[in-house]
Design a protein around this motif. Structure first.
Motif, PDB file in Angstrom:
ATOM      1  N   GLU A 159       7.589   8.906  50.944  1.00 46.41           N
ATOM      2  CA  GLU A 159       6.881   7.711  50.472  1.00 46.41           C
ATOM      3  C   GLU A 159       7.605   6.427  50.862  1.00 46.41           C
ATOM      4  OE1 GLU A 159       4.313   5.007  48.625  1.00 46.41           O
ATOM      5  OE2 GLU A 159       3.964   7.088  49.156  1.00 46.41           O
ATOM      6  N   HIS A 160       8.922   6.458  50.867  1.00 45.01           N
ATOM      7  CA  HIS A 160       9.703   5.248  51.111  1.00 45.01           C
ATOM      8  C   HIS A 160      10.235   5.111  52.536  1.00 45.01           C
ATOM      9  CE1 HIS A 160      10.390   5.129  46.529  1.00 45.01           C
ATOM     10  NE2 HIS A 160       9.468   4.257  46.861  1.00 45.01           N
ATOM     11  N   ASP A 161      10.229   6.186  53.301  1.00 43.61           N
ATOM     12  CA  ASP A 161      10.726   6.128  54.681  1.00 43.61           C
ATOM     13  C   ASP A 161       9.725   5.405  55.580  1.00 43.61           C
ATOM     14  OD1 ASP A 161      13.021   7.468  54.071  1.00 43.61           O
ATOM     15  OD2 ASP A 161      12.439   9.356  54.997  1.00 43.61           O
ATOM     16  N   THR A 162      10.245   4.813  56.626  1.00 37.31           N
ATOM     17  CA  THR A 162       9.391   4.141  57.599  1.00 37.31           C
ATOM     18  C   THR A 162       9.986   4.287  58.993  1.00 37.31           C
ATOM     19  OG1 THR A 162       8.160   2.119  58.060  1.00 37.31           O
ATOM     20  CG2 THR A 162      10.461   1.831  57.455  1.00 37.31           C
ATOM     21  N   VAL A 202       5.235  -2.503  65.401  1.00 38.97           N
ATOM     22  CA  VAL A 202       5.102  -2.884  64.002  1.00 38.97           C
ATOM     23  C   VAL A 202       5.932  -1.896  63.195  1.00 38.97           C
ATOM     24  CG1 VAL A 202       3.537  -3.267  62.058  1.00 38.97           C
ATOM     25  CG2 VAL A 202       2.759  -3.782  64.378  1.00 38.97           C
ATOM     26  N   VAL A 203       6.704  -2.424  62.256  1.00 38.45           N
ATOM     27  CA  VAL A 203       7.516  -1.585  61.382  1.00 38.45           C
ATOM     28  C   VAL A 203       7.011  -1.792  59.952  1.00 38.45           C
ATOM     29  CG1 VAL A 203       9.833  -1.018  60.557  1.00 38.45           C
ATOM     30  CG2 VAL A 203       9.517  -1.894  62.878  1.00 38.45           C
ATOM     31  N   PRO A 204       6.396  -0.770  59.355  1.00 42.79           N
ATOM     32  CA  PRO A 204       5.985  -0.891  57.957  1.00 42.79           C
ATOM     33  C   PRO A 204       7.208  -1.056  57.054  1.00 42.79           C
ATOM     34  CG  PRO A 204       4.872   0.950  59.027  1.00 42.79           C
ATOM     35  CD  PRO A 204       5.956   0.485  59.950  1.00 42.79           C
ATOM     36  N   ALA A 205       7.044  -1.697  55.917  1.00 47.64           N
ATOM     37  CA  ALA A 205       8.143  -1.896  54.977  1.00 47.64           C
ATOM     38  C   ALA A 205       8.651  -0.553  54.473  1.00 47.64           C
ATOM     39  CB  ALA A 205       7.672  -2.755  53.802  1.00 47.64           C
ATOM     40  N   ALA A 223       5.368 -11.704  52.223  1.00 43.46           N
ATOM     41  CA  ALA A 223       4.913 -11.189  50.928  1.00 43.46           C
ATOM     42  C   ALA A 223       5.456  -9.790  50.653  1.00 43.46           C
ATOM     43  CB  ALA A 223       3.384 -11.176  50.879  1.00 43.46           C
ATOM     44  N   SER A 224       6.208  -9.228  51.620  1.00 41.82           N
ATOM     45  CA  SER A 224       6.826  -7.923  51.392  1.00 41.82           C
ATOM     46  C   SER A 224       7.655  -7.968  50.113  1.00 41.82           C
ATOM     47  CB  SER A 224       7.742  -7.545  52.559  1.00 41.82           C
ATOM     48  OG  SER A 224       7.016  -7.405  53.751  1.00 41.82           O
ATOM     49  N   TYR A 225       7.609  -6.878  49.344  1.00 43.12           N
ATOM     50  CA  TYR A 225       8.350  -6.760  48.081  1.00 43.12           C
ATOM     51  C   TYR A 225       7.970  -7.863  47.105  1.00 43.12           C
ATOM     52  CZ  TYR A 225      10.876  -3.882  51.379  1.00 43.12           C
ATOM     53  OH  TYR A 225      11.183  -2.975  52.360  1.00 43.12           O
ATOM     54  N   GLY A 226       6.704  -8.247  47.131  1.00 43.97           N
ATOM     55  CA  GLY A 226       6.216  -9.268  46.224  1.00 43.97           C
ATOM     56  C   GLY A 226       6.815 -10.635  46.496  1.00 43.97           C
ATOM     57  N   ARG A 251       0.699  -2.489  50.684  1.00 46.09           N
ATOM     58  CA  ARG A 251       1.798  -1.564  50.370  1.00 46.09           C
ATOM     59  C   ARG A 251       3.124  -2.317  50.392  1.00 46.09           C
ATOM     60  NH1 ARG A 251       5.647   1.310  53.039  1.00 46.09           N
ATOM     61  NH2 ARG A 251       6.315   3.229  52.049  1.00 46.09           N
ATOM     62  N   ALA A 252       3.327  -3.150  51.415  1.00 47.55           N
ATOM     63  CA  ALA A 252       4.564  -3.928  51.524  1.00 47.55           C
ATOM     64  C   ALA A 252       4.723  -4.856  50.323  1.00 47.55           C
ATOM     65  CB  ALA A 252       4.574  -4.737  52.824  1.00 47.55           C
ATOM     66  N   GLN A 253       3.627  -5.454  49.867  1.00 49.49           N
ATOM     67  CA  GLN A 253       3.672  -6.351  48.705  1.00 49.49           C
ATOM     68  C   GLN A 253       4.072  -5.601  47.443  1.00 49.49           C
ATOM     69  OE1 GLN A 253      -0.099  -8.328  48.224  1.00 49.49           O
ATOM     70  NE2 GLN A 253       0.006  -9.277  50.239  1.00 49.49           N
ATOM     71  N   ALA A 254       3.589  -4.377  47.303  1.00 49.96           N
ATOM     72  CA  ALA A 254       3.775  -3.614  46.067  1.00 49.96           C
ATOM     73  C   ALA A 254       5.114  -2.870  45.989  1.00 49.96           C
ATOM     74  CB  ALA A 254       2.631  -2.604  45.914  1.00 49.96           C
TER      75      ALA A 254
END
Length: 148
Positions: A97-100, A84-87, A50-53, A128-131
């Motif tokens: 905000e966008h770095d992981t 675990v690696v967040p999106a 569901a990452s990135y919708g 967050r990953a979905q959005a």
């Protein structure tokens, strides 16, 4: 040749597999838990589709933003850990905000993954990953940090 998992590693992999798939994650790679010791197979792990919708994104080396994902690997000390690696964008090339970055979770004293401790993190990382918008991540990475 891959190394077969020990009984303890197999049990650990199966617990993580059940935990993540119950949350809507899918298995990555060509192996099922129990076929190989996951830490020896760099393609084995789980991803959050569901990452990135749920948008399909072509994977281009270190360019493509990463989806929310998890896998077993080895830490700096050579011991096996769960990761675990967040999106987002890897390598610190965009805004905060966008770095992981990878988050390493050492095993508990009894050799298990602390799923109860990871669950609250996933409660915030999954939505967050979905959005996240992959186009915004790519623009942030290549045209400079956001809000400059």
């Amino acid at each position: 040749m891959t190394t077969p998992p020990t009984d303890q590693a197999l049990e650990r992999q199966l617990r993580v597999h059940e935990f993540l798939t119950a949350r809507g994650w899918t298995l990555d790679g060509a192996r099922e838990p129990g076929e190989t010791w996951f830490a020896n197979d760099p393609r084995a792990g789980w991803r959050y589709p569901a990452s990135y919708g749920g948008t399909k994104i072509n994977d281009v080396g270190d360019t493509t933003p990463v989806r929310l994902q998890a896998y077993f690997t080895f830490g700096e000390d050579g011991k096996e850990v769960f990761t675990v690696v967040p999106a987002g964008n890897l390598q610190g090339s965009g805004c905060a905000e966008h770095d992981t970055t990878e988050r390493f979770f050492p095993f508990t004293a009894d050799g298990t993954v602390d799923l109860a401790g990871i669950a609250p993190l996933l409660e915030s990382w999954e939505p967050r990953a979905q959005a996240l918008d992959p186009r915004a991540l790519i623009e942030c990475r290549y045209f400079g940090p956001c809000k400059e």
